[in-house]
Design a protein around this motif. Structure first.
Motif, PDB file in Angstrom:
ATOM      1  N   UNK A 244       0.742  -1.155   0.116  1.00 34.20           N
ATOM      2  CA  UNK A 244       0.029  -0.093   0.070  1.00 34.20           C
ATOM      3  C   UNK A 244       0.918   1.299  -0.159  1.00 34.20           C
ATOM      4  N   UNK A 245       1.789   1.156   0.649  1.00 39.92           N
ATOM      5  CA  UNK A 245       2.759   2.577   0.608  1.00 39.92           C
ATOM      6  C   UNK A 245       3.269   2.826  -0.698  1.00 39.92           C
ATOM      7  N   UNK A 246       3.741   1.853  -1.426  1.00 39.88           N
ATOM      8  CA  UNK A 246       4.406   1.883  -2.881  1.00 39.88           C
ATOM      9  C   UNK A 246       3.149   2.483  -3.691  1.00 39.88           C
ATOM     10  N   UNK A 247       1.868   1.760  -3.579  1.00 37.54           N
ATOM     11  CA  UNK A 247       0.817   2.329  -4.264  1.00 37.54           C
ATOM     12  C   UNK A 247       0.563   3.767  -4.032  1.00 37.54           C
ATOM     13  N   UNK A 248       0.487   4.254  -2.922  1.00 35.28           N
ATOM     14  CA  UNK A 248       0.427   5.598  -2.578  1.00 35.28           C
ATOM     15  C   UNK A 248       1.544   6.527  -3.325  1.00 35.28           C
ATOM     16  N   UNK A 249       2.749   6.245  -3.276  1.00 31.33           N
ATOM     17  CA  UNK A 249       3.830   7.142  -3.824  1.00 31.33           C
ATOM     18  C   UNK A 249       3.537   7.109  -5.184  1.00 31.33           C
TER      19      UNK A 249
END
Length: 428
Positions: A288-293
């Motif tokens: 999820x953090x990669x998707x947000x970035x």
């Protein structure tokens, strides 16, 4: 030599938390898990490591690219995924073999220092296999096919992959990673899966990560089609005007899904897509953090939970993630599930399970991600601010305390034990 690793709380994951517990290790395997007093009395000859914190299985990262650790500046460019991908492609030729290896080594050190002891690692440059094997970290290295059409695959791509498979370093299991439906031709994707299955290897791919991918697979146009045309790649989906399918539906149609496969991201997956993944036994590795970035959207984690769809957790690489700390990733995923409306009592436990048992199952591994007799002696110890209050706590409170500490970035990894050897220790 027997070693007893004890802690105020031992969290086996496969069974209830144990107050004043311990894990007995014989060589690189777990011999027993139970109350410290009992195991110490039964094995007085065992050397004891008394840790302060919550002792858990080593965490299992279900999706990473260790070789891109030194691409860290890309995680802050604040551009959408297609632009970010272009920047990554442009940076790749600036790296030498030695630079790739050192980048992977740094990623390995960061993972071990954060309690991760097994990883599904995507490998584009085979030279990083050696440092990964030397580290002793568990998991699978998946050799990646990317930017391949039928011609380039026939000319050199296929031979390169086969040579890397034949030259696998001792101590590292390999698999295949056909990158995505938009960076390799359909026939190449199918051939990658066939190569893996003929050799009894597992496959790990990226799927449904971005809206641009959804468009490309459905209609054969958009920014990814433009990129492939600019690079002179002849792709069937562009030629045919797409497949009128979702990325998951498309991979299912070409026979690329099954229990020997796990898929990274799975952001743009509707109920039908999730049912396909579930029915085929495919674990989604949520990042999820990669998707947000990368401004790619957010995975429907509440739906995965409510439907019982199998999922694991990955950090992706430092090129698109703020850290390789899997417990921080898990806490972020837990908080997203709450925002999406999932607030059942089992949430914290299931998220921690996804970061341990889920990652293991995604790679078809049965001896990691758990504290159990016969499992690999991979352990992690986390300091949490509420440790004293957890004595006699309900099981759910222990899982919640771990994730709450990680969400607040107050969860220091005190120690990591890899195959029975202490490889990270802040307590000594």
């Amino acid at each position: 030599m027997l070693t007893l690793h004890s802690a105020p709380i031992v969290l086996p994951v496969v069974s209830e938390p144990i107050g004043d517990g311990a894990v007995l290790v014989d060589g690189d395997r777990i011999a027993a898990v139970g109350p410290r007093g009992q195991l110490a009395a039964e094995h007085p000859e065992a050397r004891e490591h008394a840790w302060s914190g919550v002792l858990t299985p080593g965490l299992v990262n279900a999706h990473a690219h260790l070789q891109y650790t030194d691409f860290e500046e890309l995680n802050s460019i604040d551009e959408p995924f297609p632009v970010w991908l272009g920047r990554m492609v442009a940076k790749r030729p600036t790296f030498t073999e030695a630079m790739w290896q050192e980048s992977a080594r740094r990623g390995l050190r960061l993972m071990l220092a954060a309690g991760t002891t097994a990883v599904a690692d995507i490998v584009t440059e085979p030279e990083v296999l050696e440092p990964t094997a030397q580290s002793g970290i568990a998991g699978i290295s998946y050799l990646e096919a990317v930017f391949e059409d039928a011609q380039s695959w026939s000319d050199s791509g296929r031979a390169r992959i086969l040579a890397a498979l034949a030259d696998a370093p001792v101590g590292r299991t390999l698999g295949m990673s056909p990158h995505t439906p938009y960076t390799i031709a359909t026939a190449v994707f199918a051939d990658c899966v066939a190569i893996a299955r003929a050799r009894g290897l597992r496959t790990h791919t990226h799927v449904a990560e971005s809206e641009a991918e959804v468009r490309y697979v459905a209609t054969g146009d958009g920014p990814f089609a433009d990129d492939m045309l600019r690079f002179g790649k002849a792709m069937e989906l562009i030629r045919d005007g797409g497949s009128v399918l979702t990325p998951v539906g498309f991979l299912d149609k070409i026979g690329a899904l099954g229990p020997d496969v796990h898929a990274a991201h799975c952001v743009h997956c509707d109920a039908s897509d999730r049912e396909i993944l579930r029915s085929r036994g495919v674990y989604a590795a949520l990042c999820v953090r990669s998707n947000r970035i990368l401004q790619a959207g957010e995975p429907p984690v509440a739906d995965y939970l409510a439907e019982g769809s199998p999922f694991a957790i990955g950090t992706d690489s430092l090129a698109s993630s703020p850290s390789l700390d899997l417990l921080e990733e898990a806490a972020t995923l837990r908080d997203l599930a709450l925002v999406q409306g999932y607030d059942e009592f089992d949430l914290d436990r299931r998220i921690v399970e996804a970061a341990t048992l889920g990652g293991a199952a995604a790679m078809g591994l049965t001896d990691v991600g758990r504290l159990d007799q016969g499992a690999r002696a991979d352990l992690a110890v986390f300091a949490v601010p509420t440790l004293d209050a957890l004595t006699g706590a309900e099981p759910g409170e222990v899982y919640a305390a771990l994730l709450d500490a990680a969400a607040a970035k107050m969860h220091q990894c005190v120690a990591t034990v890899l195959g029975g050897t202490v490889v990270h220790d802040t307590q000594s």
